[in-house]
Design a protein around this motif. Structure first.
Motif, PDB file in Angstrom:
ATOM      1  N   UNK A   1      42.516  38.641  69.896  1.00 33.03           N
ATOM      2  CA  UNK A   1      43.632  38.571  68.937  1.00 33.03           C
ATOM      3  C   UNK A   1      44.507  39.820  69.032  1.00 33.03           C
ATOM      4  N   UNK A   2      43.872  40.966  69.288  1.00 36.74           N
ATOM      5  CA  UNK A   2      44.641  42.219  69.393  1.00 36.74           C
ATOM      6  C   UNK A   2      45.597  42.164  70.576  1.00 36.74           C
ATOM      7  N   UNK A   3      45.121  41.642  71.705  1.00 39.58           N
ATOM      8  CA  UNK A   3      46.000  41.528  72.889  1.00 39.58           C
ATOM      9  C   UNK A   3      47.198  40.622  72.564  1.00 39.58           C
ATOM     10  N   UNK A   4      46.925  39.543  71.814  1.00 36.45           N
ATOM     11  CA  UNK A   4      48.012  38.641  71.428  1.00 36.45           C
ATOM     12  C   UNK A   4      49.011  39.361  70.512  1.00 36.45           C
TER      13      UNK A   4
ATOM     14  N   UNK B   1      39.743  48.405  76.226  1.00 34.39           N
ATOM     15  CA  UNK B   1      40.927  49.030  75.617  1.00 34.39           C
ATOM     16  C   UNK B   1      41.770  49.733  76.667  1.00 34.39           C
ATOM     17  N   UNK B   2      41.087  50.356  77.625  1.00 33.67           N
ATOM     18  CA  UNK B   2      41.814  51.077  78.681  1.00 33.67           C
ATOM     19  C   UNK B   2      42.681  50.114  79.491  1.00 33.67           C
ATOM     20  N   UNK B   3      42.276  48.837  79.517  1.00 30.02           N
ATOM     21  CA  UNK B   3      43.024  47.846  80.306  1.00 30.02           C
ATOM     22  C   UNK B   3      44.285  47.374  79.580  1.00 30.02           C
ATOM     23  N   UNK B   4      44.451  47.767  78.315  1.00 29.67           N
ATOM     24  CA  UNK B   4      45.661  47.372  77.575  1.00 29.67           C
ATOM     25  C   UNK B   4      46.758  48.411  77.843  1.00 29.67           C
ATOM     26  N   UNK B   5      47.872  47.992  78.436  1.00 34.07           N
ATOM     27  CA  UNK B   5      48.938  48.955  78.742  1.00 34.07           C
ATOM     28  C   UNK B   5      49.433  49.616  77.448  1.00 34.07           C
ATOM     29  N   UNK B   6      49.515  50.950  77.467  1.00 34.64           N
ATOM     30  CA  UNK B   6      49.944  51.668  76.261  1.00 34.64           C
ATOM     31  C   UNK B   6      48.795  52.331  75.537  1.00 34.64           C
TER      32      UNK B   6
ATOM     33  N   UNK C   1      44.521  41.846  63.670  1.00 35.96           N
ATOM     34  CA  UNK C   1      43.637  41.144  64.611  1.00 35.96           C
ATOM     35  C   UNK C   1      42.203  41.083  64.084  1.00 35.96           C
ATOM     36  N   UNK C   2      41.950  41.733  62.947  1.00 34.61           N
ATOM     37  CA  UNK C   2      40.619  41.692  62.350  1.00 34.61           C
ATOM     38  C   UNK C   2      39.710  42.803  62.832  1.00 34.61           C
ATOM     39  N   UNK C   3      40.299  43.879  63.300  1.00 32.54           N
ATOM     40  CA  UNK C   3      39.494  44.980  63.828  1.00 32.54           C
ATOM     41  C   UNK C   3      39.862  46.275  63.098  1.00 32.54           C
ATOM     42  N   UNK C   4      38.871  46.932  62.520  1.00 31.04           N
ATOM     43  CA  UNK C   4      39.126  48.167  61.770  1.00 31.04           C
ATOM     44  C   UNK C   4      38.659  49.381  62.561  1.00 31.04           C
ATOM     45  N   UNK C   5      39.495  50.435  62.549  1.00 27.44           N
ATOM     46  CA  UNK C   5      39.141  51.724  63.155  1.00 27.44           C
ATOM     47  C   UNK C   5      39.815  52.796  62.299  1.00 27.44           C
TER      48      UNK C   5
END
Ligand SMILES: *Cc1c(COP(=O)(O)O)cnc(C)c1O
Length: 355
Positions: A347-350, A269-274, A316-320
């Motif tokens: 899918x989230x990155x997409x 997650x840290x690698x995703x900008x933002x 993306x199919x991910x719940x938090x």
């Protein structure tokens, strides 16, 4: 929403395993309010042994375990010293006030962890114009601070202050086995010295229902009375205790994998900008992520950053879950293996790069 989704809202979403369901179906039971359920008795004995205490009580929830302890330790009108983001003060429906007439005395801490000096400073002086301190609560691991863990020496310092000032200390150890795993020690080691200890069976350990409240024999005897007063006396509860026994026996050894997955997830997650996370702060199975406007091209969407990110994650199919307008929490657990998290992250990155 993409299927299958991976549910990282909490480790409470874990489902009973086939072995648990079999044990539940076959459990020997009796009326536990009459003290006649052999499976509940076995769970309580196993819990007391695992926590190194004389006795333990099976309770329907962690909240009830904590509130029974507070009710017994402190008199109405007295104060409960705890961290500002403590579960006992934020997420138990005001029970300490509603049920026991207690006032929270919250302390701003670093990473949810009290120090002995902070506890000492929060204890009321013995004067006739101020409410008294009744009890100190330590939360280990600390949920809202991101699964942080108390070093054992810090606990000893706090217990020493409390002992000197004649105060009981309750351990909210909903995730105590996660703390023990992180430190490479036992739950009994981390529970030593407290007047009472609550652990959850229904979180990462995987049981469908229930918690344990442990202490000395006299404390647990009184706790049984308060449990009944609160409506928590259960009859053929061996059906639940049977699953709890398996959770207690087999759950702790599975936690190291949850922790590895949390550390890995934080890095991804840290690698995703933002998105901002501090992978070094991930001690156990909880990951806190800060969502910044950079994720949305520098804008803050209507409804807030966390909500907008969670909507993308859901696609993306991910719940938090959101824990503030710009922070979300993800919890790894036995029903969310890395093979299920990985495709959701792809899918989230997409989703994110699609804007
Ligand atoms: C979940 C939790 C509880 C309470 O557990 P419930 O079974 O949901 O009532 C108490 N303390 C902490 C730190 C928790 O995370």
């Amino acid at each position: 929403m993409a299927e299958p989704f991976v549910d990282l809202r909490s480790d409470t979403v874990t489902r009973p395993t086939p072995a648990m369901r079999r044990a539940m179906a076959e459990a020997e039971v009796g009326d536990d309010v009459f003290g006649e359920d052999p499976t509940v008795a076995r769970l309580e004995a196993a819990g007391a042994a695992a926590l190194g205490r004389e006795a333990a009580l099976f309770v329907p929830s962690g909240t009830m375990g904590n509130q029974i302890a507070l009710h017994l330790h402190a008199r109405p009108g007295s104060e409960v010293i705890c961290d500002r983001r403590g579960h006992v003060v934020l997420y138990e429906m005001g029970a300490m006030a509603a049920i026991s007439g207690l006032l929270p005395h919250t302390v701003e801490t670093e990473r949810g962890l009290l120090t002995a000096a902070q506890v000492e400073a929060a204890i009321s002086p013995d004067v006739t114009y101020k409410s008294r301190t009744g009890v100190v609560v330590i939360e280990n691991t600390h949920n809202m601070a991101g699964g942080t863990v108390y070093p054992r020496p810090r606990i000893d310092e706090i217990l020493a202050v409390a002992r000197r000032r004649g105060l009981p200390v309750h351990l909210d150890g909903a995730r105590l086995f996660n703390a023990a795993t992180a430190l490479g020690t036992t739950a009994a080691d981390l529970a030593a010295g407290f007047e009472s200890v609550m652990i959850s069976l229904s979180k990462a350990l995987g049981a469908p229902v229930g918690s344990l409240l442990a202490g000395d024999r006299a404390f647990v005897h009184e706790a049984r009375r308060v449990r009944k007063m609160l409506g928590g006396g259960m009859r053929q509860a061996g059906i639940l205790a049977a699953a709890g026994l398996i959770a207690l026996e087999e759950g702790p050894s599975l936690l190291a994998r949850d922790h590895e997955n949390a550390a890995w997830l934080a890095g991804e997650l840290a690698a995703i900008p933002g998105l901002a996370t501090d992978p070094a702060a991930v001690a156990t199975n909880i990951v806190m992520v800060r969502v910044t406007p950079a994720l949305f091209g520098g804008e803050t969407p209507d409804g807030g950053l966390a909500a907008a990110f969670l909507a993308k994650a859901r696609e993306a199919g991910l719940l938090a879950v959101p824990i503030s307008p710009e922070t979300v929490r993800l919890v790894t657990h036995r029903d969310a293996p890395r093979e299920r998290i990985e495709p959701a992250l792809t899918r989230l990155r997409t989703e994110i790069s699609a804007g």
